[in-house]
Design an enzyme around this catalytic site. Structure first.
Site, PDB file in Angstrom:
ATOM      1  N   ARG A 163     -73.842  -2.822  -9.183  1.00  0.00           N
ATOM      2  CA  ARG A 163     -72.666  -2.034  -8.798  1.00  0.00           C
ATOM      3  C   ARG A 163     -73.183  -0.675  -8.334  1.00  0.00           C
ATOM      4  NH1 ARG A 163     -69.723   0.241 -13.627  1.00  0.00           N
ATOM      5  NH2 ARG A 163     -70.570   2.176 -12.819  1.00  0.00           N
TER       6      ARG A 163
ATOM      7  N   HIS B  14     -67.481   2.604 -11.365  1.00  0.00           N
ATOM      8  CA  HIS B  14     -66.670   1.473 -11.815  1.00  0.00           C
ATOM      9  C   HIS B  14     -65.389   1.384 -10.982  1.00  0.00           C
ATOM     10  CE1 HIS B  14     -64.619  -1.375 -14.345  1.00  0.00           C
ATOM     11  NE2 HIS B  14     -63.635  -0.510 -14.542  1.00  0.00           N
TER      12      HIS B  14
ATOM     13  N   TYR C 210     -73.471   8.466 -17.317  1.00  0.00           N
ATOM     14  CA  TYR C 210     -74.141   7.459 -18.149  1.00  0.00           C
ATOM     15  C   TYR C 210     -75.289   6.720 -17.483  1.00  0.00           C
ATOM     16  CZ  TYR C 210     -70.683   4.594 -15.628  1.00  0.00           C
ATOM     17  OH  TYR C 210     -69.920   4.016 -14.657  1.00  0.00           O
TER      18      TYR C 210
END
Ligand SMILES: Cc1ncc(C[n+]2csc(CCOP(=O)(O)OP(=O)(O)O)c2C)c(N)n1
Ligand SMILES: Cc1ncc(C[n+]2csc(CCOP(=O)(O)OP(=O)(O)O)c2C)c(N)n1
Ligand SMILES: [Mg+2]
Ligand SMILES: [Mg+2]
Lengths: 323, 391, 391, 323
Positions: C256, C260, C269
């Site tokens: 990805r 998100h 993160y």
């Protein structure tokens, strides 16, 4: 303490509970490095370590189920369910284990588990992100259910919930996460008690969580029209603080209950039935409900046609006043 | 340390012959004659408990009983390897595990007599309230193990569950969490070939032990009717857990020789031949043969075991039939740890209601007595026709 | 037929070099130059859709958008192998799959604009309503496949889900059921390395593809950024399903590259270095290189692809900004298939309520207008401060 | 047709539905060779084959979830949940998928799924085997909820439920499985309608499922004391047939509702609130609830102290009569 948003007040409550009791551990999805999708646990993993602020694999039944095991071992787990609509995969563990184990063990085992759930609509979210599932839990014997409406309560009631030896479903009004308020480092009145937000004499208006502010606004708007509304913030949805409500209804004779959840089988119906049982001779009109409809939560562009708002609450007040 | 073992592990054949295994023998090298005799005694005793409880059920003293007939080695072999500070999470059928944990016999009976939702205090014997919701306890065991880890102790938690349970989401989530956190938990699956009427082949088209390694949990597939294999495998798993190396999955291949519960009729769904086949693999018989081959199965020994089993059965029966009925108002106890206004009001209402009967009974009021007896009759009729509780 | 493949399957390197594979090449032997060009075009177009939709979100025209940036080969390679009578069950990120299924672009947008809970009619394009509840759709796909089987047709259902989803009980139960009933279903897992902020290593300590064989479901672990490997693997799985040989699990290893969703900030993160590493493995770039090595990546070709992408983006934008808001009373539609008295009463109540505003507005009553405007303001304040909907 | 037990009437309803429509398939644990633990599906696998009477692996979420997929494919699945207390692992699929997919798909997808649930207590069973979870589903928009009380309704309403294009939770009073009654092969009145079991003028008494017979017994007992009770069998718990209840309450002015489920958040509270809203001027006393307590279902030896019975219902009647 200081001026905090509701989200930060919860953060402060979690921090304080973790400082006070090393048995308090947090479990949830994305609560570690990310600090939760709403940043409610921001900084806690850095402060308390990955053993006490546990990013779990993506499985709600396991989040609750491992919390049960931790509780057996003497821990006080605080589980975060990322959004209201994601609590259902954990429903079995909540209903059959968390709620019942104290009873099932004849009192030997305690389940001091707090399950935090951001709930309700009004943020224009996708499906499953705006639900109000509190009535399911209020109907589940063995659970306590709390819904907070302001930063101070968010802080104080969270600490009470975590300290309580019973399992507590703790609902957080996600659309009010960013609203600020003064927060003192105190436990306040018992989490089982309702609070009179504004005193009044004509109508008792009950609300909880996200709608308390709207209800208070309604009281202001109505007073301009000469109607005196007593707004009560329920805070505890199980058990419900009937003495406070009764005292109010005996005075006003008129009751309106508002919530976002679907009407049929919601908290409102339960309260109306209980208050009718307890205050029938004092009622001057049939109690009125101003709630979400009996539909799945609608798409964002329609949510204003689902959510009770100031006008709909005032309309409910009009109805209970017979106008 | 033995990692995943794909072969079927057996150390004692149905004929009672010890078969050597370089990997496993070391784990049961301490099992000497007295230990073997004591394991045998336990198996005989729990089988006797099963018989006695089944009789009590037939006599109407118990509502239901789930026999473990055939699974004695799996349960006793594993439970006897545990330490007192380990903690066990089971389903409803693990009465032999409870026995090994030192349960008071009456505490086993409370549930099945309908007196209480559970028997023992979990903290007294290191064994949780049994889980009837299939698979749920595997998550509890995993969470408990995470707690042990966090406490820095080397206690282990053990989850007992059946072949049917492996299909439930919870059991698979437990494997995910246990692997992710390297939790000191042992997943002890008793594959007794049946989930009520469903054969294990419906739950899994591959051996159940093959499931765990894909989650990162090493597994062993063992002869669950061989108490030595069970002990060895459980010790390997416990040692792995204690030394910080995480979870293990054990598939103990055994057989439910009896019905699912006393309410079940297995002739509706399974072949008599299958049962016969498994009778030949009886877990007790093979230890008997081994003892015999060692010259230990003497008449005196047998008499001693029988006396113990009889004594236990008598104690069980006595505990059962003398168990006082619970107090009516105890129905409200232990729902919450602190007072709850709504519930207290209901309790007050019911207390007053019951008192009103006493008052009215005192007055000997005809109509009320009538109504009460109608109720009692209809409740009885119901339990007779519906035939009592199943699992 | 290829059974479980433990090796990582790659047919096209990041450098755009075709690597031969005796087992897999046959499944993509039909992919000639025009097909390759067309696959390339699709990938570019869906990446353009992502860019356009992200822009629309930044401009306030969409509430949220879940980009699939980096997963183009996984989605297009698999979806392009499907037949019209196959049926697809996805999560929220499979907009490229929808594109291949022939979705009307505006139907993609409805949900993210907040106009509707879903876009297309599932029966029009053979693709279900996306499932936001993680993993739930894998069971739907399995049930649908059982239906195909029962109907005696060779249609297949495909479940798309992420790495995070594999931890949910539902996905594991789906594997159990699919294996038990030999259902013609393909489990297509896009391991994009992240579940919001959680790395795949938290969900699984072993490769995800290793999970399925233990359930009796053969699996393949493939380079999900290699469109040829994806096509080959999907075709193998489809063929297995069509010929009555049951389910397959494919782990398409991809990345990805974006957040998100547009509401997410991955810098909190994850390492910038990781992203760089994966940029070098971009699924589009390698086809570009292959086309180039074949002399097909001409300026003309590029211009054609760009024109197509621009046209699609324009259509998407137009469809988005011209989408009319839903009618207020439509909030009550499609809850039940037949009238429901309780709901009808609520609708009548709300209809009258709305009408009362019109009536009062006609009278131009000051106080009511005030109240209404307070409401509108507070609702807006809320959506601004709370920042809009996440997944 | 003939005299059948309630269990056999359901069996007959399933058989007839399967004969009429080959898209009807059954899914559940132990429903095949065993015929279900209550023998409700006895003989059906032999008659219709293992493809239409499907013994599933032991996983409730999958039973419901695969039924959703089958419904997508045009099937009409009938799922059996073995006991009330085992429905919770399937709760997520019911609430988020079964209930919502028609809405979520803007009407394109139908979910004609019937979920059969043996429910309620009174059979002396172990824990999780005597629950009354109906209120959870009645609060879930998108579902229809039925509870039957006698063999004829069991047969007719099951056929209506299966034929209905909406998802239906169909609750079977397990303690009345063995009670016999005449069953005609007819669909009867709409499953949404309540039935007046015995006409009366003083008190309206609402019951459903296992307590309908007890309510009817109460009417007989009360008439001896000169109180005329109108007993209504609700049959449909969502939606509730308010016109029938209203007509009765307007006449009697007094309402008693009884159910086994816990009181707080149960069906009773909802009905009392709704009837108070609709019939306030006609009410002569506060409506009364006679229900299970807010506790987990108790052990067998205590269930008579939990379940409403004839005496407790009569006591409730006394209360509403002000005696
Ligand atoms: C969630 C749930 N579903 C269904 C049941 C009903 N039930 C009780 S025991 C059983 C079979 C369990 O089989 P298995 O796991 O193999 O254990 P065994 O009975 O063989 O020891 C079933 C289906 C239950 N107790 N819980
Ligand atoms: C049952 C459930 N729990 C939590 C969420 C919140 N959530 C949305 S997406 C997501 C991560 C999913 O990760 P993955 O399955 O890898 O799919 P990806 O987003 O990478 O495509 C989470 C936790 C959800 N939608 N549903
Ligand atoms: Mg079994
Ligand atoms: Mg992912």
């Amino acid at each position: 303490m200081s001026t905090l948003t509701l989200a930060k007040a919860i953060n402060a409550g979690l921090r304080r509970a973790m400082q006070d009791d090393e048995k308090v551990v947090l479990l949830g999805e994305d609560i570690g490095a990310l600090g939760g999708v709403f940043r409610v646990s921001d900084g806690l993993q850095a402060e308390f370590g990955a053993r006490r602020v546990i990013d779990t694999p993506l499985a709600e039944s396991a989040i609750i189920g491992t919390a049960v095991g931790l509780a057996y071992r003497g821990y006080r787990p605080v589980c975060e369910i990322q959004f209201d609509g994601f609590i259902y995969p954990g429903f079995d563990q909540i209903v059959s284990q968390v709620a019942k184990l104290h009873y099932r063990s004849r009192g030997a085992v305690k389940m001091p588990i707090t399950i935090r759930v951001p709930f309700g609509g009004g943020i224009g979210a996708a499906e499953h992100h705006s639900e109000s599932p509190e009535a399911y839990f209020a109907h589940t014997s063995g659970l306590r259910v709390i819904a907070v409406s302001n930063p101070q309560d968010a802080y104080s009631l969270l600490r009470q919930a975590i300290a309580n030896d019973d399992p507590v479903l703790y609902f957080e009004p996600k659309r009010r996460y960013h609203v600020k308020g003064e927060v003192a480092e105190e436990l306040g009145t018992s989490m089982e008690s309702a609070t009179v937000v504004t005193a009044g004499t004509d109508v008792t208006l009950l609300a909880y969580g996200p709608l308390v502010t709207t209800a208070a606004d309604a009281a202001v708007a109505a007073s301009d029209e000469g109607v005196s509304i007593e707004v009560i913030d329920l805070r505890s949805l199980a058990p419900i603080d009937y003495p406070t409500i009764e005292a109010s209804v005996r005075k006003t004779g008129r009751l309106v209950v508002t919530h976002e959840a679907a009407q049929s089988g919601g908290i409102g119906g339960e309260i109306i039935a209980a208050i009718t049982e307890r205050c029938f001779p004092f009622l001057e009109a049939a109690p009125v409900r101003v709630t979400g409809w009996d539909i799945p939560y609608p798409p964002a562009k329609l949510e204003t046609h689902f959510l009770p708002d100031l006008d709909r609450i005032l309309d409910g007040v009009d109805r209970v006043m017979g106008r | 340390m033995v990692e995943t073992v794909s072969d079927f592990v057996q150390l004692l054949t149905p004929e009672g012959v010890r078969t050597p295994s370089p990997d496993f023998d070391q784990w049961v090298s301490d099992v000497d004659a007295p230990q073997l005799a004591s394991l045998y005694e336990d198996m005989v005793v729990v089988r006797r408990i099963d018989t006695e409880a089944t009789a009590l059920q037939r006599q109407g003293e118990l509502g239901l009983w789930p026999p473990l007939l055939g699974q004695e080695a799996a349960q006793i072999g594993s439970a006897r390897t545990l330490r007192g500070d380990d903690f066990v999470f089971t389903s409803y059928r693990e009465n032999a595990v409870a026995y090994c944990r030192g349960v008071d016999l009456t505490d086993i009976i409370r549930v099945w007599r309908g007196n209480a939702q559970s028997g023992w205090n979990p903290y007294d014997i290191g064994m949780a309230v049994p889980a009837i919701i299939i698979g749920a306890q595997t998550l509890h065991a995993t969470g408990y193990a995470m707690g042990c880890q966090q406490d820095g102790v080397d206690s282990v938690s053990v989850a007992y569950f059946g072949d049917g349970a492996t299909s439930e989401g919870d059991v698979n989530e437990a494997l995910v969490f246990a692997a992710a956190f390297k939790a000191p938990v042992v997943f002890f699956c008793q594959n007794n070939h049946w989930a009520i009427s469903e054969p294990v082949g419906l739950q899994a088209i591959r051996p159940l032990a093959d499931r765990a390694p894909g989650f990162g949990v090493p597994s062993m597939r063992i002869d669950g009717n061989d108490i030595l294999a069970v002990m060895a495998a459980t010790r390997i798993a416990l040692e792995r857990a204690r030394s910080g190396n995480g979870p293990t999955f054990i598939e103990a291949v055994t057989y439910r020789m009896g019905p699912h519960t006393t309410a079940d009729d297995p002739t509706r769904y399974r072949d008599a031949a299958e049962l016969e086949e498994w009778k030949a693999k009886d877990p007790i018989l093979r230890v008997e043969r081994l003892l015999d081959s060692l010259g230990l199965f003497t008449a005196e020994f047998q008499a001693g075991v029988k006396a113990k089993a009889d004594a236990v059965a008598a104690e069980l029966r006595h505990g059962c039939i003398t168990l006082p009925d619970p107090e009516p108002l105890s129905v409200f106890d232990s729902v919450y740890t602190t007072p709850n206004a709504t519930l207290d009001r209901q309790k007050a209402e019911y207390t007053a209601y019951l008192a009103s009967f006493e008052a009215r009974d005192g007055q000997n009021s005809d109509d009320v007595t009538d109504a009460a007896s109608v109720t009692a009759a209809s409740v009885n009729a119901v339990s007779v026709t519906a035939g009592g509780g199943r699992l």
